[in-house]
Scaffold this motif. Structure first.
Motif, PDB file in Angstrom:
ATOM      1  N   GLU A   1       7.390 100.197  23.228  1.00 39.32           N
ATOM      2  CA  GLU A   1       8.297  99.265  23.228  1.00 39.32           C
ATOM      3  C   GLU A   1       9.735 100.109  23.517  1.00 39.32           C
ATOM      4  N   GLY A   2      10.451  99.290  24.192  1.00 33.08           N
ATOM      5  CA  GLY A   2      11.910  99.819  24.160  1.00 33.08           C
ATOM      6  C   GLY A   2      11.997 100.884  25.408  1.00 33.08           C
ATOM      7  N   ARG A   3      10.770 101.355  26.009  1.00 32.34           N
ATOM      8  CA  ARG A   3      11.032 102.035  27.163  1.00 32.34           C
ATOM      9  C   ARG A   3      10.770 101.578  28.482  1.00 32.34           C
ATOM     10  N   THR A   4      11.085 102.102  29.412  1.00 39.30           N
ATOM     11  CA  THR A   4      11.156 101.711  31.068  1.00 39.30           C
ATOM     12  C   THR A   4      10.340 102.442  31.972  1.00 39.30           C
ATOM     13  N   PHE A   5       9.190 101.824  32.397  1.00 41.36           N
ATOM     14  CA  PHE A   5       8.655 102.740  33.648  1.00 41.36           C
ATOM     15  C   PHE A   5       8.657 101.808  34.683  1.00 41.36           C
TER      16      PHE A   5
END
Length: 318
Positions: free
Chosen positions: A23-27
């Motif tokens: 959660e909170g990460r962007t890929f």
């Protein structure tokens, strides 16, 4: 040991069906609207991360997002326009990511042409080499500030075990065009780029890591249905059964990329691929040897790529 676990170098276990939360990460997944890239995006969406599909075709991207949401309730998924064959468009693609930052990018998009005539982009580059290699090379320049701003971000480059040779004097197959060989050259260039990028990141003291993966052998007949993008018929499923001993579906072919994005024990400069003969099974690190270990060849290819694109991605990391 269960079939879904594989030991990792840190001494724990990696379960492809129980991925760590993100959660909170962007890929960002280039070409995440179809094939293996779709399953990379779907699996990453299951971690709670925001998954961005980079795609030329907005209708296909919308269909992929609808499918991901139906399989991953509450999925955070969106799309950005991305045309790797058009370098002038890449700045706008990177700008579309700006608010989120970027924790990892999976360079998955690829063009495989089988027609006998050679095709070029508007810039005069051979289409497969331009899309698969040069487009990702140039995109890295635009993504560098976003990757640098994130903690321990990763560039994951998808190679292929078809990649056997490269000719620096005829990188773009202008003299002797054979579609399969031109594709293989573009994939080898991508892999050499991934390893050379990691060497340059280390030299710059960057926290960004570059990992190279390959998906092994992936067949539609072994791939779960994801209508309307892919519907597996009963006949296909039955025909695929004998091949399942040797090959795998695209869902399993996504595992190497997903692990390279998420597993903290994965290191920059590594090559990950399927465990069984490099064509099926759980992901594991593989030795980097032969042409892939040729640092002089990789450095020369970097220079040629820089001259063709007008950018040097390594100059923006540090």
């Amino acid at each position: 040991m269960s079939t879904h676990h594989s030991p990792d170098p840190a001494g724990g276990h990696w379960d492809v069906h129980r991925l760590p939360p993100a959660e909170g990460r962007t890929f960002l997944v280039t070409g995440g609207n179809a094939g293996i890239g779709y399953f990379v995006a779907e699996q990453l969406a299951g971690t709670g991360a925001t998954v961005v599909l980079g795609s030329r075709d907005s209708a296909k991207a919308e269909a992929a997002m609808t499918s991901i949401r139906s399989h991953v309730p509450g999925a955070r998924v969106r799309r950005i326009p991305l045309d790797l064959a058009d370098p002038s468009s890449l700045r706008a693609s990177a700008d579309a990511l700006e608010p989120d930052g970027l924790d990892a990018v999976v360079y998955n998009a690829g063009v495989l042409l089988d027609e006998p005539s050679r095709r070029e982009t508007g810039d005069g580059n051979e289409l497969m080499f331009a899309t698969n290699h040069l487009g990702h090379f140039a995109l890295t320049w635009w993504l560098a500030p976003l990757l640098t701003a994130a903690h321990a971000s990763r560039v994951v480059t998808t190679g292929s075990f078809t990649a056997k040779s490269v000719d620096l004097d005829d990188l773009q197959s202008a003299q002797d065009y054979q579609p399969k060989r031109a594709y293989a050259r573009s994939k080898l260039a991508q892999m050499l780029f991934g390893f050379e990028l990691d060497r340059r990141l280390r030299a710059a003291g960057s926290t960004v890591q570059s990992v190279v993966i390959h998906p092994g052998g992936a067949l539609d007949s072994l791939t779960p249905s994801r209508p309307p993008m892919h519907v597996r018929t009963v006949g296909e499923r039955l025909r695929g059964l004998p091949l399942g001993v040797l090959l795998q579906g695209k869902e399993a072919a996504a595992w190497s990329a997903v692990r390279a994005v998420l597993d903290p024990s994965v290191r920059g400069g590594q090559l990950w691929g399927p465990r069984a003969f490099g064509i099926r099974g759980l992901p594991r690190p593989e030795p980097v040897r032969g042409l892939l270990a040729d640092t002089e060849l990789a450095a020369r290819l970097w220079t040629v790529s820089r001259d063709l694109t007008g950018v040097d991605p390594s100059s923006r990391f540090g």
